[in-house]
Motif scaffolding. Structure first.
Motif, PDB file in Angstrom:
ATOM      1  N   ALA A  10      26.460   5.225  44.859  1.00 52.43           N
ATOM      2  CA  ALA A  10      25.856   3.966  43.674  1.00 52.43           C
ATOM      3  C   ALA A  10      25.181   4.978  41.969  1.00 52.43           C
ATOM      4  O   ALA A  10      24.079   4.471  42.114  1.00 52.43           O
ATOM      5  CB  ALA A  10      24.682   3.694  44.552  1.00 52.43           C
ATOM      6  N   SER A  13      27.967   4.603  37.405  1.00 53.68           N
ATOM      7  CA  SER A  13      29.276   3.751  37.473  1.00 53.68           C
ATOM      8  C   SER A  13      29.517   2.967  38.298  1.00 53.68           C
ATOM      9  O   SER A  13      30.566   2.397  38.545  1.00 53.68           O
ATOM     10  CB  SER A  13      30.127   5.266  37.842  1.00 53.68           C
ATOM     11  N   LEU A  31      29.130   2.912  49.156  1.00 50.01           N
ATOM     12  CA  LEU A  31      28.925   4.066  49.898  1.00 50.01           C
ATOM     13  C   LEU A  31      27.780   5.040  49.428  1.00 50.01           C
ATOM     14  O   LEU A  31      28.337   5.513  48.905  1.00 50.01           O
ATOM     15  CB  LEU A  31      29.727   4.514  50.275  1.00 50.01           C
ATOM     16  N   ARG A  42      16.899  10.615  39.384  1.00 53.66           N
ATOM     17  CA  ARG A  42      17.033  11.781  37.897  1.00 53.66           C
ATOM     18  C   ARG A  42      17.161  11.659  36.706  1.00 53.66           C
ATOM     19  O   ARG A  42      17.681   9.803  36.408  1.00 53.66           O
ATOM     20  CB  ARG A  42      19.116  11.912  39.115  1.00 53.66           C
ATOM     21  N   ARG A  44      18.462  11.901  33.009  1.00 51.29           N
ATOM     22  CA  ARG A  44      19.159  11.530  32.224  1.00 51.29           C
ATOM     23  C   ARG A  44      19.056  11.164  31.344  1.00 51.29           C
ATOM     24  O   ARG A  44      18.479  10.255  30.725  1.00 51.29           O
ATOM     25  CB  ARG A  44      20.223  11.236  33.174  1.00 51.29           C
ATOM     26  N   VAL A 127      30.968  10.547  53.958  1.00 51.49           N
ATOM     27  CA  VAL A 127      32.026   9.845  53.451  1.00 51.49           C
ATOM     28  C   VAL A 127      33.455  10.657  53.787  1.00 51.49           C
ATOM     29  O   VAL A 127      33.520  11.857  52.915  1.00 51.49           O
ATOM     30  CB  VAL A 127      31.105   9.780  52.324  1.00 51.49           C
ATOM     31  N   ASP A 159      31.637   9.281  42.578  1.00 46.78           N
ATOM     32  CA  ASP A 159      30.667   9.785  43.469  1.00 46.78           C
ATOM     33  C   ASP A 159      29.918  11.620  42.936  1.00 46.78           C
ATOM     34  O   ASP A 159      29.494  12.293  43.318  1.00 46.78           O
ATOM     35  CB  ASP A 159      30.739   9.660  44.925  1.00 46.78           C
ATOM     36  N   GLY A 163      30.887  14.852  44.241  1.00 49.58           N
ATOM     37  CA  GLY A 163      31.085  13.871  45.273  1.00 49.58           C
ATOM     38  C   GLY A 163      32.416  14.442  46.193  1.00 49.58           C
ATOM     39  O   GLY A 163      32.541  15.213  46.223  1.00 49.58           O
ATOM     40  N   VAL A 164      32.897  13.430  47.255  1.00 51.43           N
ATOM     41  CA  VAL A 164      33.816  14.047  47.724  1.00 51.43           C
ATOM     42  C   VAL A 164      35.587  13.716  47.378  1.00 51.43           C
ATOM     43  O   VAL A 164      36.216  14.045  48.236  1.00 51.43           O
ATOM     44  CB  VAL A 164      33.900  13.393  49.131  1.00 51.43           C
ATOM     45  N   ALA A 284      36.491   7.610  38.712  1.00 48.94           N
ATOM     46  CA  ALA A 284      35.290   7.137  37.534  1.00 48.94           C
ATOM     47  C   ALA A 284      34.224   7.396  37.018  1.00 48.94           C
ATOM     48  O   ALA A 284      33.362   8.498  38.097  1.00 48.94           O
ATOM     49  CB  ALA A 284      34.803   5.847  37.467  1.00 48.94           C
ATOM     50  N   ASP A 286      31.283  10.837  36.535  1.00 46.92           N
ATOM     51  CA  ASP A 286      31.773  12.095  36.479  1.00 46.92           C
ATOM     52  C   ASP A 286      31.979  12.476  37.526  1.00 46.92           C
ATOM     53  O   ASP A 286      32.367  14.156  37.322  1.00 46.92           O
ATOM     54  CB  ASP A 286      29.641  12.577  36.621  1.00 46.92           C
ATOM     55  N   GLY A 298      27.632  10.870  28.292  1.00 50.66           N
ATOM     56  CA  GLY A 298      28.416  11.013  29.803  1.00 50.66           C
ATOM     57  C   GLY A 298      27.963   9.549  30.628  1.00 50.66           C
ATOM     58  O   GLY A 298      29.396   8.914  30.713  1.00 50.66           O
ATOM     59  N   LEU A 299      26.771   9.135  30.155  1.00 52.43           N
ATOM     60  CA  LEU A 299      26.775   6.783  31.042  1.00 52.43           C
ATOM     61  C   LEU A 299      27.873   6.174  29.958  1.00 52.43           C
ATOM     62  O   LEU A 299      28.716   5.517  30.192  1.00 52.43           O
ATOM     63  CB  LEU A 299      25.761   7.223  30.262  1.00 52.43           C
TER      64      LEU A 299
HETATM   65  N1  APR Z   1      28.705  10.378  49.497  1.00 55.65           N
HETATM   66  C1  APR Z   1      28.789   9.093  49.079  1.00 55.65           C
HETATM   67  N2  APR Z   1      27.466   9.090  47.000  1.00 55.65           N
HETATM   68  C2  APR Z   1      27.803  10.808  46.497  1.00 55.65           C
HETATM   69  C3  APR Z   1      28.683  11.644  47.595  1.00 55.65           C
HETATM   70  C4  APR Z   1      28.716  11.557  48.424  1.00 55.65           C
HETATM   71  N3  APR Z   1      30.281  12.629  48.985  1.00 55.65           N
HETATM   72  N4  APR Z   1      28.497  12.006  46.241  1.00 55.65           N
HETATM   73  C5  APR Z   1      27.670  12.015  45.478  1.00 55.65           C
HETATM   74  N5  APR Z   1      27.407  10.495  45.925  1.00 55.65           N
HETATM   75  C6  APR Z   1      26.727   9.941  45.054  1.00 55.65           C
HETATM   76  C7  APR Z   1      25.772  10.734  44.418  1.00 55.65           C
HETATM   77  O1  APR Z   1      24.557  10.581  45.411  1.00 55.65           O
HETATM   78  C8  APR Z   1      24.898   9.207  43.697  1.00 55.65           C
HETATM   79  O2  APR Z   1      23.884   9.133  43.814  1.00 55.65           O
HETATM   80  O3  APR Z   1      27.470   9.957  44.005  1.00 55.65           O
HETATM   81  C9  APR Z   1      26.531   8.972  42.780  1.00 55.65           C
HETATM   82  C10 APR Z   1      26.981   9.894  41.084  1.00 55.65           C
HETATM   83  O4  APR Z   1      27.030   8.386  40.443  1.00 55.65           O
HETATM   84  P1  APR Z   1      26.270   9.858  38.804  1.00 55.65           P
HETATM   85  O5  APR Z   1      26.027  11.195  39.087  1.00 55.65           O
HETATM   86  O6  APR Z   1      24.984   9.677  38.257  1.00 55.65           O
HETATM   87  O7  APR Z   1      27.413   9.558  37.959  1.00 55.65           O
HETATM   88  P2  APR Z   1      28.108   7.880  37.682  1.00 55.65           P
HETATM   89  O8  APR Z   1      27.404   7.489  38.523  1.00 55.65           O
HETATM   90  O9  APR Z   1      29.573   8.793  36.920  1.00 55.65           O
HETATM   91  O10 APR Z   1      27.056   8.217  36.502  1.00 55.65           O
HETATM   92  C11 APR Z   1      27.711   8.616  35.027  1.00 55.65           C
HETATM   93  O11 APR Z   1      25.163   9.762  35.200  1.00 55.65           O
HETATM   94  O12 APR Z   1      25.246  12.370  35.284  1.00 55.65           O
HETATM   95  C12 APR Z   1      25.372  11.349  34.693  1.00 55.65           C
HETATM   96  O13 APR Z   1      26.238  12.164  32.356  1.00 55.65           O
HETATM   97  C13 APR Z   1      26.363  11.845  33.421  1.00 55.65           C
HETATM   98  O14 APR Z   1      25.140   9.768  32.854  1.00 55.65           O
HETATM   99  C14 APR Z   1      26.315  10.595  33.164  1.00 55.65           C
HETATM  100  C15 APR Z   1      26.041   8.749  34.609  1.00 55.65           C
END
Ligand code: APR
Ligand code: PHB
Length: 390
Positions: A10, A13, A31, A42, A44, A127, A159, A163-164, A284, A286, A298-299
């Protein structure tokens, strides 16, 4: 639980995809491993391309952005004591960027998901993805110690880097491309007036610095530091002193210091995983790629991935066509690699590399001289900075 698309993560993305899909009647469940407060904690980057702004409006989360976002028509590059303005608007035929923090984007998306009654399961532990090549995929997790399962047509792996989802793609089918930079960024957020109305990127012999902002009363500053530096050793005073030393005299004199409300060190990395699709799984943001923050892509890259993925999923459900889903990885990666190139280039142009030879340094100086002195070079920089078309 049965749904059409299970979205893991969440962050921006996952929430943006969820919102766009629900607005088009595509059922989905998000999830998230952490709590909502943690996700919002966080800090950013905060520069949005017009494409990202347009997509947020399409997702009906653009009202506060339109009110509070700051349109920036240019920024400065400082080399030594000289300031060179990059006139984004003039060089691109009228395009600008919008300064609005990622935290705010995430908050607006969370509020919108709640208002539309979207299902976002926070604190979903362990997850795991299953049956990605089967008739339906399954995502299992634990919540409050109880096992739960989502059965779905597709899984969107949103994620993040740790993430996983990416790990569910067999190793022999996944190719990773990576560059780790030999320094980090020490960032400070403070409730002070920004030193300038526009961003300032500084190339200095003591290292890179960046003056950014979140609003006209909240500043965001960064200085290049060692990647293994101890944050405890960076008192607020030490930070402000070091920043001042890297700024041109007029900016140093105007800098308003104040208590840091957030201070952190981020490593710099370029990373791409290919392909971005495996059977019923689509990656999708990061989860599939990381850029160093120089240029704030990044975003914006997360937004372009979600643009392609949301359209592809909507075409599948509403028009019964899969060509966009089948092309997703290739389409997204074409844009990803251009932003990777730009972020790597801007990082290389502006930082001090500890392992640079005397030759490398002269070439870097020549490149800075070329970029700041040539309209053609500045136009290329501006075109990439405001964002390449989707
Ligand atoms: N199960 C469920 N959720 C998970 C898991 C997992 N195993 N692992 C990670 N997550 C969640 C994290 O807690 C986080 O809230 O997935 C989310 C990923 O969010 P971001 O890291 O912010 O990635 P994204 O949504 O792709 O956003 C990209 O964020 O990192 C910056 O520079 C990047 O600005 C860009 C943006
Ligand atoms: C930020 O405001 O955090 C920011 C702005 C521009 C960048 C990177 C980060 O290039």
């Amino acid at each position: 639980m049965r749904t059409q698309v299970a979205i893991i993560g969440a962050g921006p993305s996952g929430l943006l995809l969820s919102q766009l899909l629900q607005l088009q009647g595509v059922d989905n469940v998000v999830l998230e491993r952490r709590t909502g407060e943690y996700v919002l904690g966080r800090i950013r980057a905060g520069v949005l391309e017009q494409g990202a702004v347009d997509l947020l409006h399409e997702a009906r989360v653009g009202a506060r952005l339109a009110r509070e976002g700051l349109a920036h028509e240019g920024f400065d590059i400082c080399v030594g004591d000289r300031r060179h303005r990059i006139d984004l608007k003039g060089l691109t035929g009228g395009k600008c960027v919008t300064v609005y923090g990622q935290t705010e984007v995430t908050k607006d998306l969370m509020d919108a998901r709640a208002a539309l009654g979207g299902t976002v399961v926070y604190e979903a532990q362990d997850v795991a993805l299953h049956d990605l090549g089967g008739k339906a995929a399954r995502v299992t997790y634990r919540r409050d110690g109880k096992a739960a399962e989502v059965v779905c047509d597709y899984v969107a792996g949103c994620d993040g880097f740790h993430g996983v989802s990416r790990g569910a793609i067999p190793k022999d089918l996944l190719r990773n491309y990576e560059r780790v930079y030999p320094f980090g960024w020490l960032g400070v957020l403070s409730d002070t007036r920004p030193v300038s109305d526009e961003l300032i990127y500084v190339h200095h012999e003591r290292g890179f610095a960046l003056c950014s902002m979140r609003s006209m009363t909240r500043s965001r500053y960064y200085i290049q530091c060692e990647f293994d530096e101890d944050l405890e050793e960076w008192t607020d005073d030490r930070f402000w002193d070091e920043l001042r030393r890297r700024l041109p005299p007029d900016a140093a004199a105007a800098l308003q210091a104040g208590p840091a409300i957030e201070k952190s060190i981020a490593p710099l990395r370029s990373f791409v995983a290919e392909p971005m699709r495996y059977q019923r799984l689509f990656l999708a943001g990061d989860a599939a790629h990381i850029v160093p923050p120089t240029g704030a892509k990044g975003l914006n890259l997360a937004a372009s991935d979600i643009y392609y993925l949301s359209r592809a999923l909507i075409a599948h459900y509403k028009e019964n066509r899969d060509d966009l889903l089948d092309a997703y990885s290739q389409t997204a990666l074409r844009r990803v690699w251009k932003a990777e190139r730009f972020s790597w280039w801007m990082t290389t142009l502006l930082h001090r590399f500890p392992d640079a030879s005397a030759f490398d340094r002269r070439v870097q100086e020549a490149e800075l001289d070329y970029v700041t002195g040539s309209v053609a070079a500045r136009t290329a920089l501006a075109e990439n900075y405001v964002g390449l078309p989707y």
